[in-house]
Design a protein around this motif. Structure first.
Motif, PDB file in Angstrom:
ATOM      1  N   PHE A 109      68.653  17.905  25.582  1.00 56.44           N
ATOM      2  CA  PHE A 109      67.687  17.027  26.250  1.00 56.44           C
ATOM      3  C   PHE A 109      66.851  16.238  25.253  1.00 56.44           C
ATOM      4  O   PHE A 109      66.239  15.236  25.603  1.00 56.44           O
ATOM      5  N   VAL A 110      66.816  16.684  24.023  1.00 58.52           N
ATOM      6  CA  VAL A 110      66.111  15.973  22.953  1.00 58.52           C
ATOM      7  C   VAL A 110      67.072  15.008  22.256  1.00 58.52           C
ATOM      8  O   VAL A 110      66.745  13.836  22.031  1.00 58.52           O
ATOM      9  N   GLY A 111      68.252  15.485  21.931  1.00 57.12           N
ATOM     10  CA  GLY A 111      69.213  14.694  21.169  1.00 57.12           C
ATOM     11  C   GLY A 111      69.757  13.490  21.912  1.00 57.12           C
ATOM     12  O   GLY A 111      69.932  12.421  21.317  1.00 57.12           O
ATOM     13  N   PHE A 112      70.024  13.632  23.211  1.00 57.54           N
ATOM     14  CA  PHE A 112      70.604  12.524  23.973  1.00 57.54           C
ATOM     15  C   PHE A 112      69.705  11.286  23.975  1.00 57.54           C
ATOM     16  O   PHE A 112      70.150  10.200  23.583  1.00 57.54           O
ATOM     17  N   PRO A 113      68.428  11.401  24.388  1.00 53.50           N
ATOM     18  CA  PRO A 113      67.610  10.191  24.391  1.00 53.50           C
ATOM     19  C   PRO A 113      67.357   9.626  22.988  1.00 53.50           C
ATOM     20  O   PRO A 113      67.294   8.403  22.824  1.00 53.50           O
ATOM     21  N   ILE A 114      67.258  10.494  21.994  1.00 50.01           N
ATOM     22  CA  ILE A 114      67.078  10.000  20.633  1.00 50.01           C
ATOM     23  C   ILE A 114      68.308   9.205  20.207  1.00 50.01           C
ATOM     24  O   ILE A 114      68.182   8.124  19.608  1.00 50.01           O
ATOM     25  N   GLY A 115      69.492   9.718  20.518  1.00 53.65           N
ATOM     26  CA  GLY A 115      70.727   9.008  20.170  1.00 53.65           C
ATOM     27  C   GLY A 115      70.829   7.656  20.844  1.00 53.65           C
ATOM     28  O   GLY A 115      71.165   6.652  20.203  1.00 53.65           O
ATOM     29  N   VAL A 116      70.528   7.596  22.130  1.00 54.10           N
ATOM     30  CA  VAL A 116      70.575   6.320  22.853  1.00 54.10           C
ATOM     31  C   VAL A 116      69.548   5.361  22.269  1.00 54.10           C
ATOM     32  O   VAL A 116      69.840   4.188  22.007  1.00 54.10           O
ATOM     33  N   TYR A 117      68.340   5.862  22.053  1.00 56.06           N
ATOM     34  CA  TYR A 117      67.267   5.006  21.536  1.00 56.06           C
ATOM     35  C   TYR A 117      67.638   4.442  20.162  1.00 56.06           C
ATOM     36  O   TYR A 117      67.494   3.234  19.929  1.00 56.06           O
ATOM     37  N   LEU A 118      68.107   5.296  19.245  1.00 57.71           N
ATOM     38  CA  LEU A 118      68.452   4.824  17.901  1.00 57.71           C
ATOM     39  C   LEU A 118      69.592   3.806  17.938  1.00 57.71           C
ATOM     40  O   LEU A 118      69.564   2.806  17.215  1.00 57.71           O
ATOM     41  N   SER A 119      70.573   4.053  18.792  1.00 58.52           N
ATOM     42  CA  SER A 119      71.683   3.109  18.922  1.00 58.52           C
ATOM     43  C   SER A 119      71.194   1.764  19.457  1.00 58.52           C
ATOM     44  O   SER A 119      71.572   0.703  18.944  1.00 58.52           O
TER      45      SER A 119
END
Length: 167
Positions: A109-119
């Motif tokens: 739940f932490v990694g998914f939004p961070i990944g989308v945001y960084l991309s």
């Protein structure tokens, strides 16, 4: 004869528990919830050895199968309309998987939004636009989970009705 009834009751209880765990696995994506629930209903149909058991299993296959298709089609279309590329979702999923192992249980739940945001930040070069895309991705992920939850819950309800009122 009595041992057979007791065994079938025990299997039915275990199947009910497995279906419940599967439904929880949809909301907290640790297990493949829909597949677990469908497999449990299959075990019940095999033990039940009746036409009703197989009809219930067939209905469960249709409900869960349809939800598996719809859970990808609807959010994908909405993300495309919002301009969020598939690449950002893939990077979000990959960072979610990494997060799952780095921070057990909540890391996804932490990694998914961070990944989308960084991309999206890399793609759009604007914090506000990247955050807007991330919110779209999170919303559609929730829609996808809800669709799968509804399909599996309906299959579970069909099974429960058969157990309580028909068999």
């Amino acid at each position: 004869m009595r041992e057979s009834v007791g065994m079938e009751t025990g299997v039915t209880v275990l199947v009910g528990i497995a279906i419940f765990v599967g439904i929880v696995g949809i909301v907290v994506p640790i297990l493949p919830g829909a597949i677990l629930s469908l497999a449990a209903i299959l075990v019940w149909a095999i033990v039940e050895r009746s036409a009703i058991g197989w009809v219930v299993f067939a209905i469960a296959v249709v409900l869960i199968g349809a939800s598996q298709v719809v859970k990808y089609v609807v959010p994908e279309r909405r993300l495309r309309e919002a301009g969020v590329p598939r690449r950002s979702m893939i990077i979000g999923v990959l960072l979610g998987i990494v997060g799952f192992f780095v921070i057990p249980v909540v890391g996804m739940f932490v990694g998914f939004p961070i990944g989308v945001y960084l991309s999206e930040l890399q793609r759009q070069r604007d914090h506000a636009a990247a955050w807007t895309s991330t919110k779209h991705a999170l919303r559609q992920t929730g829609v996808s989970i809800l669709i799968e939850l509804v399909g599996t819950s309906l299959a579970a309800a069909v099974w429960l009705i058969a157990v309580l009122f028909i068999v």
